[in-house]
Design a protein around this motif. Structure first.
Motif, PDB file in Angstrom:
ATOM      1  N   ILE A   1       0.872  -1.176   0.000  1.00  0.00           N
ATOM      2  CA  ILE A   1       0.000   0.000   0.000  1.00  0.00           C
ATOM      3  C   ILE A   1       0.903   1.217   0.000  1.00  0.00           C
ATOM      4  CG2 ILE A   1      -1.759   1.294   1.266  1.00  0.00           C
ATOM      5  CD1 ILE A   1      -2.797  -1.347   2.341  1.00  0.00           C
ATOM      6  N   ILE A   2       0.676   2.118  -0.975  1.00  0.00           N
ATOM      7  CA  ILE A   2       1.587   3.234  -1.211  1.00  0.00           C
ATOM      8  C   ILE A   2       0.847   4.549  -0.980  1.00  0.00           C
ATOM      9  CG2 ILE A   2       3.108   4.331  -2.890  1.00  0.00           C
ATOM     10  CD1 ILE A   2       3.319   1.586  -4.259  1.00  0.00           C
ATOM     11  N   ASN A   3       1.472   5.436  -0.213  1.00  0.00           N
ATOM     12  CA  ASN A   3       0.907   6.746   0.082  1.00  0.00           C
ATOM     13  C   ASN A   3       1.027   7.675  -1.122  1.00  0.00           C
ATOM     14  OD1 ASN A   3       0.244   6.170   2.839  1.00  0.00           O
ATOM     15  ND2 ASN A   3       2.446   6.384   3.347  1.00  0.00           N
ATOM     16  N   PRO A   4       0.226   8.762  -1.142  1.00  0.00           N
ATOM     17  CA  PRO A   4       0.321   9.708  -2.266  1.00  0.00           C
ATOM     18  C   PRO A   4       1.711  10.312  -2.441  1.00  0.00           C
ATOM     19  CG  PRO A   4      -1.694  10.086  -1.009  1.00  0.00           C
ATOM     20  CD  PRO A   4      -0.882   9.090  -0.234  1.00  0.00           C
ATOM     21  N   ASP A   5       2.495  10.398  -1.346  1.00  0.00           N
ATOM     22  CA  ASP A   5       3.853  10.974  -1.455  1.00  0.00           C
ATOM     23  C   ASP A   5       4.902   9.952  -1.871  1.00  0.00           C
ATOM     24  OD1 ASP A   5       4.054   9.394   0.768  1.00  0.00           O
ATOM     25  OD2 ASP A   5       4.779  10.986   2.107  1.00  0.00           O
ATOM     26  N   THR A   6       4.489   8.787  -2.363  1.00  0.00           N
ATOM     27  CA  THR A   6       5.323   7.685  -2.891  1.00  0.00           C
ATOM     28  C   THR A   6       5.932   6.805  -1.804  1.00  0.00           C
ATOM     29  OG1 THR A   6       7.495   8.773  -3.033  1.00  0.00           O
ATOM     30  CG2 THR A   6       5.963   9.121  -4.889  1.00  0.00           C
ATOM     31  N   THR A   7       5.709   7.112  -0.513  1.00  0.00           N
ATOM     32  CA  THR A   7       6.255   6.234   0.522  1.00  0.00           C
ATOM     33  C   THR A   7       5.368   5.011   0.695  1.00  0.00           C
ATOM     34  OG1 THR A   7       5.081   7.431   2.245  1.00  0.00           O
ATOM     35  CG2 THR A   7       7.356   8.122   1.765  1.00  0.00           C
ATOM     36  N   ILE A   8       6.010   3.930   1.132  1.00  0.00           N
ATOM     37  CA  ILE A   8       5.294   2.672   1.315  1.00  0.00           C
ATOM     38  C   ILE A   8       4.667   2.661   2.703  1.00  0.00           C
ATOM     39  CG2 ILE A   8       5.560   0.159   1.459  1.00  0.00           C
ATOM     40  CD1 ILE A   8       7.878   0.421  -0.533  1.00  0.00           C
ATOM     41  N   ALA A   9       3.339   2.398   2.736  1.00  0.00           N
ATOM     42  CA  ALA A   9       2.627   2.381   4.014  1.00  0.00           C
ATOM     43  C   ALA A   9       2.602   0.998   4.635  1.00  0.00           C
ATOM     44  CB  ALA A   9       1.191   2.889   3.806  1.00  0.00           C
ATOM     45  N   LEU A  10       2.523  -0.042   3.794  1.00  0.00           N
ATOM     46  CA  LEU A  10       2.388  -1.391   4.336  1.00  0.00           C
ATOM     47  C   LEU A  10       2.785  -2.397   3.253  1.00  0.00           C
ATOM     48  CD1 LEU A  10       1.395  -2.964   6.884  1.00  0.00           C
ATOM     49  CD2 LEU A  10      -0.844  -3.112   5.779  1.00  0.00           C
ATOM     50  N   VAL A  11       3.421  -3.490   3.653  1.00  0.00           N
ATOM     51  CA  VAL A  11       3.759  -4.580   2.735  1.00  0.00           C
ATOM     52  C   VAL A  11       3.436  -5.899   3.414  1.00  0.00           C
ATOM     53  CG1 VAL A  11       5.588  -3.287   1.558  1.00  0.00           C
ATOM     54  CG2 VAL A  11       6.156  -4.707   3.545  1.00  0.00           C
ATOM     55  N   ASN A  12       3.290  -6.953   2.613  1.00  0.00           N
ATOM     56  CA  ASN A  12       3.075  -8.282   3.203  1.00  0.00           C
ATOM     57  C   ASN A  12       4.347  -9.119   3.083  1.00  0.00           C
ATOM     58  OD1 ASN A  12       3.120  -8.946   0.501  1.00  0.00           O
ATOM     59  ND2 ASN A  12       1.151 -10.020   0.498  1.00  0.00           N
ATOM     60  N   ASP A  13       4.269 -10.344   3.603  1.00  0.00           N
ATOM     61  CA  ASP A  13       5.454 -11.212   3.615  1.00  0.00           C
ATOM     62  C   ASP A  13       5.925 -11.540   2.201  1.00  0.00           C
ATOM     63  OD1 ASP A  13       5.477 -11.259   6.362  1.00  0.00           O
ATOM     64  OD2 ASP A  13       4.311 -13.116   6.517  1.00  0.00           O
ATOM     65  N   ALA A  14       4.985 -11.736   1.266  1.00  0.00           N
ATOM     66  CA  ALA A  14       5.363 -12.072  -0.113  1.00  0.00           C
ATOM     67  C   ALA A  14       6.167 -10.939  -0.745  1.00  0.00           C
ATOM     68  CB  ALA A  14       4.111 -12.372  -0.939  1.00  0.00           C
ATOM     69  N   TYR A  15       5.821  -9.686  -0.391  1.00  0.00           N
ATOM     70  CA  TYR A  15       6.590  -8.546  -0.902  1.00  0.00           C
ATOM     71  C   TYR A  15       8.025  -8.596  -0.362  1.00  0.00           C
ATOM     72  CZ  TYR A  15       8.053  -3.740  -1.810  1.00  0.00           C
ATOM     73  OH  TYR A  15       8.739  -2.632  -2.231  1.00  0.00           O
ATOM     74  N   CYS A  16       8.152  -8.909   0.900  1.00  0.00           N
ATOM     75  CA  CYS A  16       9.488  -8.983   1.500  1.00  0.00           C
ATOM     76  C   CYS A  16      10.320 -10.080   0.838  1.00  0.00           C
ATOM     77  CB  CYS A  16       9.370  -9.240   3.008  1.00  0.00           C
ATOM     78  SG  CYS A  16       8.572  -7.897   3.919  1.00  0.00           S
ATOM     79  N   ALA A  17       9.684 -11.219   0.566  1.00  0.00           N
ATOM     80  CA  ALA A  17      10.406 -12.315  -0.084  1.00  0.00           C
ATOM     81  C   ALA A  17      10.854 -11.908  -1.482  1.00  0.00           C
ATOM     82  CB  ALA A  17       9.507 -13.546  -0.148  1.00  0.00           C
ATOM     83  N   MET A  18      10.025 -11.137  -2.201  1.00  0.00           N
ATOM     84  CA  MET A  18      10.373 -10.745  -3.558  1.00  0.00           C
ATOM     85  C   MET A  18      11.453  -9.666  -3.591  1.00  0.00           C
ATOM     86  SD  MET A  18       7.920  -9.045  -6.519  1.00  0.00           S
ATOM     87  CE  MET A  18       8.209  -7.369  -5.919  1.00  0.00           C
ATOM     88  N   SER A  19      11.373  -8.703  -2.654  1.00  0.00           N
ATOM     89  CA  SER A  19      12.271  -7.537  -2.708  1.00  0.00           C
ATOM     90  C   SER A  19      13.546  -7.704  -1.899  1.00  0.00           C
ATOM     91  CB  SER A  19      11.534  -6.300  -2.208  1.00  0.00           C
ATOM     92  OG  SER A  19      11.246  -6.422  -0.806  1.00  0.00           O
ATOM     93  N   GLY A  20      13.513  -8.590  -0.906  1.00  0.00           N
ATOM     94  CA  GLY A  20      14.663  -8.751  -0.034  1.00  0.00           C
ATOM     95  C   GLY A  20      14.630  -7.844   1.187  1.00  0.00           C
ATOM     96  N   TYR A  21      13.675  -6.880   1.233  1.00  0.00           N
ATOM     97  CA  TYR A  21      13.547  -5.970   2.370  1.00  0.00           C
ATOM     98  C   TYR A  21      12.640  -6.573   3.433  1.00  0.00           C
ATOM     99  CZ  TYR A  21      15.553  -2.223  -0.489  1.00  0.00           C
ATOM    100  OH  TYR A  21      16.380  -1.453  -1.263  1.00  0.00           O
TER     101      TYR A  21
END
Length: 407
Positions: free
Chosen positions: A41-61
Motif C-alpha cells: 500500500i503506497i501513500n500519495p507521497d510515494t512512501t510505502i505504508a504497508l507490505v506483506n510477507d510475499a513482498y518482502c520475499a520478492m524484494s529482499g527488504y
C-alpha cells in the motif's frame, strides 16, 4: 413467492456484509497478509505504508525496512520516469493511467530484476494498492530463447550460403569434369584410330607381336573410355539430388536386358524374371545403371552358360520400415567371404577373378542406392558353381501411387 425469496437472499447478504464490515480490519489484515502475491500500500507521497510477507520475499527488504521507503528508490533510472508519470496521472484521474504494466526494480542486494505490477486506487484515502509478480526468470528465458533463435538464424544463413557455394562449386566441377572427359575421349579416339590404321595396313606383313600390340592398345583404350565414363557418372551421382518417383521396375529391367541381349546371347546365359515386382521409389536412369552393372557382371563372371535369376520381394529394414529387395543371382565362381566387404569400394582389387579392371562399377552402384535411400549387399559362399547374389534395396511407394519409368 419469488419476491419473498429475493428479499430473504438480500437480507442474508446485507447481514453478512454488515458483519464483515464490523470485523473489516481483521478481515483485511488476514487477506493482505496471507496473499501469495506481493502486495504494498503506497501513500500519495510515494512512501510505502504497508507490505506483506510475499513482498518482502520478492524484494529482499524486511517490513521494517520497506515501510516508509519511497518506491522511487527501488526503480532503475531507465524505468523511473515512466512510472512517475503513471503515478502522477493516476492521482489526478485513476482512469487515465494503466492498471497493469511491466517494470524493473532493484532487489535489496542490488540486482536488477523484472516484475509485473497491477495497481488499484483507494479513492477515499488516495492511496494505491499494488500487486507485484517477479517475472525475472521468464524474461531471462525469453531473452535466452531470442538469443538462441538469432544464433540459429545466423547458423542457418551461414549454412545456406555454404550450400550455395558448394552447389556452385559442384556445378563448376561437373562442367570441368565433362570438359576433361570430352578432351580425353578425343585423344583416346586418336590413339584408337592410329592403332586401327596400323592393324589394317600391317595385317599381313607385321609379325604376330605387332598385331598383339595393336589389339592391346584397343583393349586398353576401351577400358580407359569406360573408366572416364564411370568417373563422370560417379561425380554426377555425388553432386546431384535426383528426384525420386514411383518406378515401373519391370520395364526398366526389360530395357536393360534388351540392351544386353548381344552379351547374353554370346555367353549363352539363361535369365529368369520374377512374377511380380515391389512398387518402389527411385530415379530411373540411375536404377538402370544398377541393373546394367549387376547383369553384365553376372554374364561375365557367371561361368559357362550362366544361369541368372532376378528376384524381387519385400522386406523390413532395421527400423521396421518396408522396402523393396532386388537380387541378381548367378552360377559362377563366387566371391571369397573375406573379400565381400571390399567389393563395393572404389578401386578395390580382389584376389578372386570376380572383380577386375578399375573397380568403379560396383562402387557407383552403392553410391546410387544410398543416394536413393536404399542399400546394397552381396551374398556368396565363395565356392565355384554356387555363384553370388548381388542385392539392392529401395524405399517402397504407397499402392495407390501411379508408376512411371522416369527414363
Amino acid at each position: 413467492m419469488a419476491s419473498t425469496n429475493e428479499a430473504n437472499e438480500a437480507l442474508v447478504i446485507r447481514q453478512a456484509t454488515e458483519a464483515l464490515m464490523a470485523e473489516g480490519e481483521e478481515v483485511f489484515r488476514l487477506i493482505f497478509e496471507s496473499n501469495s502475491a506481493a502486495l504494498a500500500i503506497i501513500n500519495p507521497d510515494t512512501t510505502i505504508a504497508l507490505v506483506n510477507d510475499a513482498y518482502c520475499a520478492m524484494s529482499g527488504y524486511s517490513k521494517v525496512e520497506a515501510i516508509g521507503l519511497s518506491w522511487t528508490t527501488q526503480i532503475p533510472p531507465e524505468d523511473l520516469g515512466r512510472l512517475q508519470e503513471y503515478n502522477r496521472r493516476r492521482l489526478a484521474n485513476p482512469a487515465d493511467a494503466p492498471d497493469s504494466y511491466e517494470f524493473s526494480f532493484y532487489h535489496k542486494n542490488g540486482e536488477i530484476r523484472h516484475g509485473l505490477m497491477s495497481v488499484a486506487m483507494m479513492a477515499n484515502a488516495r492511496k494505491i494498492i499494488a500487486s507485484f509478480s517477479d517475472i525475472t526468470d521468464r524474461r531471462r528465458a525469453e531473452a535466452e530463447l531470442a538469443l538462441a533463435n538469432r544464433l540459429v538464424s545466423a547458423i542457418n544463413a551461414e549454412l545456406q550460403a555454404s550450400l550455395a557455394e558448394v552447389h556452385a562449386r559442384n556445378e563448376g566441377l561437373e562442367i570441368m569434369s565433362r570438359a576433361i572427359v570430352h578432351d580425353l575421349r578425343s585423344m583416346l579416339n586418336v590413339v584408337i584410330g592410329y592403332a586401327d590404321f596400323l592393324a589394317e595396313h600391317t595385317a599381313d606383313a607385321a609379325p604376330p607381336e605387332y598385331r598383339q600390340a595393336t589389339k592391346g592398345i584397343n583393349t586398353a583404350t576401351s577400358r580407359m573410355m569406360q573408366t572416364l565414363d564411370d568417373l563422370l557418372l560417379l561425380a554426377k551421382v555425388d553432386g546431384v539430388a535426383a528426384p525420386r518417383v514411383p518406378l515401373d521396375m519391370e520395364q526398366l529391367v526389360l530395357r536393360v536386358l534388351h540392351d544386353l541381349a548381344p552379351t547374353i546371347a554370346a555367353v549363352g546365359a539363361d535369365v529368369t524374371l520374377p512374377s511380380s515386382w515391389p512398387r518402389v521409389l527411385g530415379h530411373g536412369p540411375w536404377v538402370e545403371v544398377i541393373w546394367r552393372n549387376y547383369l553384365a557382371n553376372a554374364c561375365k563372371f557367371g561361368g559357362k552358360n550362366p544361369r541368372i535369376s532376378i528376384e524381387a520381394t519385400l522386406r523390413k529394414d532395421a527400423s521396421e520400415r518396408e522396402e523393396g529387395l532386388f537380387t541378381v543371382r548367378d552360377s559362377g565362381v563366387g566371391i571369397d567371404p573375406a573379400e565381400q566387404d571390399l567389393i563395393f569400394q572404389p578401386f578395390s582389387r580382389l584376389e578372386t577373378v570376380r572383380v577386375e579392371g578399375h573397380g568403379l562399377g560396383l562402387s557407383i552402384v552403392r553410391r546410387i542406392a544410398e543416394k536413393l535411400g536404399g542399400s546394397v549387399c552381396v551374398e556368396s559362399s565363395g565356392r565355384d558353381g554356387e555363384g553370388s547374389a548381388f542385392c539392392f534395396t529401395l524405399p517402397v511407394v504407397s499402392p495407390d501411387t501411379p508408376v512411371r519409368d522416369n527414363s
